[in-house]
Design an enzyme around this catalytic site. Structure first.
Site, PDB file in Angstrom:
ATOM      1  N   HIS A   1      -2.133  -5.281   1.603  1.00 14.86           N
ATOM      2  CA  HIS A   1      -3.389  -6.010   1.384  1.00 14.86           C
ATOM      3  C   HIS A   1      -3.074  -7.442   0.994  1.00 14.86           C
ATOM      4  O   HIS A   1      -2.135  -7.690   0.252  1.00 14.86           O
ATOM      5  CB  HIS A   1      -4.188  -5.372   0.245  1.00 14.86           C
TER       6      HIS A   1
ATOM      7  N   GLU B   1      -9.496 -10.734  -7.629  1.00 12.68           N
ATOM      8  CA  GLU B   1      -8.681  -9.532  -7.405  1.00 12.68           C
ATOM      9  C   GLU B   1      -7.485  -9.492  -8.351  1.00 12.68           C
ATOM     10  O   GLU B   1      -7.131  -8.429  -8.872  1.00 12.68           O
ATOM     11  CB  GLU B   1      -8.218  -9.495  -5.944  1.00 12.68           C
TER      12      GLU B   1
ATOM     13  N   ASN C   1      -2.113   0.373   7.295  1.00  9.57           N
ATOM     14  CA  ASN C   1      -1.658  -0.977   7.660  1.00  9.57           C
ATOM     15  C   ASN C   1      -0.814  -1.692   6.609  1.00  9.57           C
ATOM     16  O   ASN C   1      -0.703  -2.924   6.610  1.00  9.57           O
ATOM     17  CB  ASN C   1      -2.838  -1.825   8.146  1.00  9.57           C
TER      18      ASN C   1
ATOM     19  N   TYR D   1     -12.408  -2.645  -3.309  1.00  4.65           N
ATOM     20  CA  TYR D   1     -12.943  -2.606  -1.942  1.00  4.65           C
ATOM     21  C   TYR D   1     -14.472  -2.527  -1.919  1.00  4.65           C
ATOM     22  O   TYR D   1     -15.053  -2.089  -0.916  1.00  4.65           O
ATOM     23  CB  TYR D   1     -12.335  -1.430  -1.175  1.00  4.65           C
TER      24      TYR D   1
ATOM     25  N   LYS E   1       0.816  -1.211   0.000  1.00  5.62           N
ATOM     26  CA  LYS E   1       0.000   0.000   0.000  1.00  5.62           C
ATOM     27  C   LYS E   1       0.858   1.273   0.000  1.00  5.62           C
ATOM     28  O   LYS E   1       2.076   1.215   0.262  1.00  5.62           O
ATOM     29  CB  LYS E   1      -0.941  -0.036   1.203  1.00  5.62           C
TER      30      LYS E   1
HETATM   31  P1  IDP Z   1      -7.898  -6.832   5.688  1.00  2.00           P
HETATM   32  O1  IDP Z   1      -7.097  -5.853   4.853  1.00  2.00           O
HETATM   33  O2  IDP Z   1      -7.094  -7.309   6.870  1.00  2.00           O
HETATM   34  O3  IDP Z   1      -8.497  -7.948   4.885  1.00  2.00           O
HETATM   35  P2  IDP Z   1     -10.577  -5.679   5.794  1.00  2.00           P
HETATM   36  O4  IDP Z   1     -11.523  -5.851   6.941  1.00  2.00           O
HETATM   37  O5  IDP Z   1     -10.871  -6.394   4.526  1.00  2.00           O
HETATM   38  O6  IDP Z   1      -9.107  -6.000   6.333  1.00  2.00           O
HETATM   39  O7  IDP Z   1     -10.494  -4.107   5.517  1.00  2.00           O
HETATM   40  C1  IDP Z   1      -9.878  -3.636   4.331  1.00  2.00           C
HETATM   41  C2  IDP Z   1      -9.005  -2.469   4.664  1.00  2.00           C
HETATM   42  O8  IDP Z   1      -9.811  -1.389   5.105  1.00  2.00           O
HETATM   43  C3  IDP Z   1      -8.023  -2.696   5.833  1.00  2.00           C
HETATM   44  O9  IDP Z   1      -6.833  -3.339   5.446  1.00  2.00           O
HETATM   45  C4  IDP Z   1      -7.761  -1.256   6.268  1.00  2.00           C
HETATM   46  O10 IDP Z   1      -6.828  -0.629   5.377  1.00  2.00           O
HETATM   47  C5  IDP Z   1      -9.116  -0.617   6.078  1.00  2.00           C
HETATM   48  N1  IDP Z   1      -9.925  -0.634   7.287  1.00  2.00           N
HETATM   49  C6  IDP Z   1     -10.646  -1.665   7.798  1.00  2.00           C
HETATM   50  N2  IDP Z   1     -11.273  -1.314   8.924  1.00  2.00           N
HETATM   51  C7  IDP Z   1     -10.957  -0.013   9.138  1.00  2.00           C
HETATM   52  C8  IDP Z   1     -11.307   0.937  10.146  1.00  2.00           C
HETATM   53  O11 IDP Z   1     -12.032   0.645  11.089  1.00  2.00           O
HETATM   54  N3  IDP Z   1     -10.776   2.172  10.009  1.00  2.00           N
HETATM   55  C9  IDP Z   1      -9.949   2.539   8.985  1.00  2.00           C
HETATM   56  N4  IDP Z   1      -9.610   1.668   8.010  1.00  2.00           N
HETATM   57  C10 IDP Z   1     -10.094   0.415   8.094  1.00  2.00           C
HETATM   58 MG    MG Z   2      -9.960  -7.840   3.388  1.00  2.00          MG
END
Ligand code: IDP
Ligand code: MG
Length: 151
Positions: free
Chosen positions: A115, A126, A112, A49, A9
């Site tokens: 992905h 994807e 974070n 997304y 990312k």
């Molecule tokens: P993942 O990336 O671990 O699969 P997902 O639940 O699919 O997590 O969420 C996709 C992305 O959305 C996360 O990696 C993060 O960048 C963002 N995200 C998820 N939840 C939050 C939140 O509560 N606040 C801000 N960003 C979030």
């Molecule tokens: Mg995810």
């Protein structure tokens, strides 16, 4: 063999962690079948997304992903999805274990670093969203029998 889409990312690319992230997946034994440096469009980010559309963090998430270039990687290997998500760590870096990418390099859920696809079906979908067939290469490594038993 199972495939997963990895996105290094914008925060990880900006912080000079691209090589470190790729190194960890390579060291794990996952095989690169596609990789490119690219600017994600808003349209592609919203498609990628789509499952999160309507959630409070959706707009911020799309803004984040299009804010700066990323590196997208298609990886394959035994249990590639689960293996890659293990190497990446929990979604919230605050809860990710030491030794995972998010646990070692991140502090906040909205920054974070990486992905990884969440199921084999989504991995294929994807990858097709980010790569053309011609950009994906099926190949073998001389080390494959030392990583994949029976190959
Ligand atoms: P993942 O990336 O671990 O699969 P997902 O639940 O699919 O997590 O969420 C996709 C992305 O959305 C996360 O990696 C993060 O960048 C963002 N995200 C998820 N939840 C939050 C939140 O509560 N606040 C801000 N960003 C979030
Ligand atoms: Mg995810």
């Amino acid at each position: 063999m199972e495939r997963t889409l990895i996105i290094v990312k914008p925060d990880a690319v900006q912080r000079g962690l691209t090589g470190e992230v790729i190194r960890r997946f390579e060291a794990r034994g996952l095989r690169i079948v596609g990789m490119k440096f690219m600017q994600v469009s808003r349209e592609l980010a919203e498609k990628h997304y789509a499952v999160h559309q309507g959630k409070p963090f959706f707009n911020g998430l799309v803004d984040y992903i299009v804010s700066s270039p990323v590196v997208v990687i298609a990886l394959e290997g035994t249990n590639a999805i689960e293996a890659a998500r293990g190497t990446i760590g929990a979604t919230n870096p605050a809860k990710a274990g030491a030794g995972t990418i998010r646990g070692d390099f991140g502090l906040e859920i909205g920054r974070n670093l990486v992905h990884g696809s969440d199921s084999p079906e989504n991995g294929l979908i994807e990858i097709a969203n980010f790569f053309t067939e011609a950009e994906l290469i099926s190949w073998g490594r001389v080390t494959d029998p030392w990583i994949f038993e029976g190959r």
